[in-house]
Design a protein around this motif. Sequence first.
Motif, PDB file in Angstrom:
ATOM      1  N   UNK A  57      -1.454  -9.307  -8.547  1.00  0.00           N
ATOM      2  CA  UNK A  57      -1.984 -10.385  -7.556  1.00  0.00           C
ATOM      3  C   UNK A  57      -3.474  -9.891  -6.891  1.00  0.00           C
ATOM      4  N   UNK A  58      -3.625  -8.642  -6.790  1.00  0.00           N
ATOM      5  CA  UNK A  58      -4.760  -8.313  -6.096  1.00  0.00           C
ATOM      6  C   UNK A  58      -5.481  -7.043  -6.679  1.00  0.00           C
ATOM      7  N   UNK A  72       0.738  -1.103   0.100  1.00  0.00           N
ATOM      8  CA  UNK A  72      -0.084   0.004  -0.039  1.00  0.00           C
ATOM      9  C   UNK A  72       0.849   1.232  -0.006  1.00  0.00           C
ATOM     10  N   UNK A  73       1.855   1.242   0.705  1.00  0.00           N
ATOM     11  CA  UNK A  73       2.677   2.404   0.777  1.00  0.00           C
ATOM     12  C   UNK A  73       3.264   2.594  -0.557  1.00  0.00           C
ATOM     13  N   UNK A 106       4.913 -10.131  -2.188  1.00  0.00           N
ATOM     14  CA  UNK A 106       4.476  -8.524  -2.572  1.00  0.00           C
ATOM     15  C   UNK A 106       5.564  -7.552  -2.054  1.00  0.00           C
ATOM     16  N   UNK A 107       6.073  -8.015  -0.828  1.00  0.00           N
ATOM     17  CA  UNK A 107       7.207  -7.171  -0.014  1.00  0.00           C
ATOM     18  C   UNK A 107       8.808  -7.369  -0.506  1.00  0.00           C
ATOM     19  N   UNK A 120      -4.674  -5.492   1.231  1.00  0.00           N
ATOM     20  CA  UNK A 120      -3.475  -6.134   1.279  1.00  0.00           C
ATOM     21  C   UNK A 120      -3.407  -7.214   2.328  1.00  0.00           C
ATOM     22  N   UNK A 121      -4.292  -6.631   3.640  1.00  0.00           N
ATOM     23  CA  UNK A 121      -4.520  -7.720   4.759  1.00  0.00           C
ATOM     24  C   UNK A 121      -5.217  -8.805   4.532  1.00  0.00           C
ATOM     25  N   UNK A 122      -5.955  -8.762   3.343  1.00  0.00           N
ATOM     26  CA  UNK A 122      -6.663  -9.967   3.118  1.00  0.00           C
ATOM     27  C   UNK A 122      -6.017 -10.983   2.446  1.00  0.00           C
ATOM     28  N   UNK A 123      -4.882 -10.426   1.787  1.00  0.00           N
ATOM     29  CA  UNK A 123      -3.803 -11.613   1.112  1.00  0.00           C
ATOM     30  C   UNK A 123      -3.279 -12.523   2.014  1.00  0.00           C
TER      31      UNK A 123
END
Length: 444
Positions: A146-147, A110-111, A226-227, A215-218
Motif C-alpha cells: 500500500x505504501x 513500522x514495528x 495495515x493493523x 505510516x502516519x501519512x496513510x
Amino acid sequence: MFQLSLATVSHGAVASIPLILVAPFALLLLLIATMPLTPPRVKHLWEHYYPHIAIGLGLVVAAYYLWRVEGGGTVIGHTAHEYFSFISLIGALYVVAGGIHIKVKGESTPVVNVAFLAVGAVLANFIGTTGASMVMIRPWIRLNKIRISAFHIVFFIFVVSNVGGALTPIGDPPLFLGYLRGVPFFWLLDHVIGQWIVTLVALLVAFYVFDRRSFARMPVRLRHESEAPDTWRFDGMMNVLFLGVIIAAVFLPDYWFLREIVMLGAAVASYRLTPKDVHLENHFSFGPIKEVAFLFIGIFATMMPALNYLEQHGHEFGFERAPAYYFASGGLSAVLDNAPTYVNFLKLAEVSASTGGGGESTPAAEHAAVHQLLADRPELVIAVSLGAVFFGAMTYIGNGPNFMVKSIAESAGVRVPSFFGYIGRYSLPILLPILAVCGWIFLH
C-alpha cells in the motif's frame, strides 16, 4: 619496465614479473563497477560478452604464470581450488534459497517492518546476503504494497543485503574467502557481535523514523487495514534441511573436495525436489549465479599478481591502524566488488603487521600468516571484515545482492532511486555517518 618480486610456491625462489600484470585485475574490477551504469547499447554488449572478457583476462595472467613463473602451476592450482570452494558455497546457497517462498497476506506496521528487517539480518548469516535477499525481498514488497517507497528498498539493501551478514563466513562472500584463508568460522561472531548490534540497531532506528512518518501519512481506513492480522505461508520448507546440510558441509575437512561435493549435492537435490510452482513464484533462474561464476573466475585469476605484490611490498604502504583499514577497505568496497577488496586488504594486514615480508605462498603458509595476524593484531582483521561488508551497501555496485534487489523491486513496479540518487539521498547522509561513528567507537 617496472618489476615486482613474486615468491614462488614450491621452492621459495623469487621470479620477476611485470607490474603491468596487475592491470587485468584493475581493468576487470573497473568494468564490473561501471558497465551496469552505461547506456543500454554498451550495457547490452557487456551482458553478452562479460564471460569472454573475464575468462580472457584471467587466461592472460594464468599463461604468464605458467610460462614465466617458477611454481606458477602450483599457484594456479591453489587459486582454482579456492575458487571452486567459493563458488560451490555461493551457488549452493543461491539454489537452495531459491526453493523457499514466503507468501504474505496483509499489511505491515513500522514495528512489524523493523522486526522483518531484523529477522532478515540474522537470516543472512545462515543463508548468505544473496540468499536472504532473494527469499525476503518479494515478501517485503508485498507486505508494504500500500505504501511501498524508495526508502523501503534502500534500507532492505542496507540491512539484509549487506550489514546483516557480517557475523559468519556464510554471511557474505568476502568472509568466506577469509575462512578459506584461515580465519576460524566463529572468530567474527566472537569479536564483532557488539559492532554488528550497534550498527544494525542504528540503521533500524533510522528506518523506523522514515517508516513511522510514512505510516502516519496513510489514510485512516488504510491504516486500520495495515493493523489487521497478517497471514504467512512458507513453501519449500524441505529446503531448510538442505540449508542445514550446506552449513554442516562448511565444517567438513578439506579433503578430496568432500566439502564441495556435499554442497553441490544438496543444491542438485534441492533443485530437483522443489516444486516448479515455487521456482516460478520466486522467478528463479540461473542467470545471476552464472554471472557471479564467470566474473569470479576472472577475479580469482587476475588477483594473483595483486596479492603477490602486496605480499612483497605491503609493508611500504604505511597502513598501521585499524581505522585506516576500515575506511580504506570500505571505500573500495563501496565502488568495487567487496570480495577481492577484502582479500587484498587482508593480505596487506598480514604483511604490514609482520616484521618480515613475503615468503612462501603455500596454503599452509597463508593459514599460518592469518593465525599469526589474529593473535597479534586482531583489530586489523575486524576492521577489514567490517569495512568490506558494511560499506558494500554504499552503492548499488558494492555487493552482488544490491543490484538484484533493485531489479526485482523495479520489476514489481517500485520506484527506486537512481545510482546517484541512492548515494546522495541515503548512503551519504544516513549510512555513512552511522558507519563512521560505529567505526570510531569500536576501532579508535
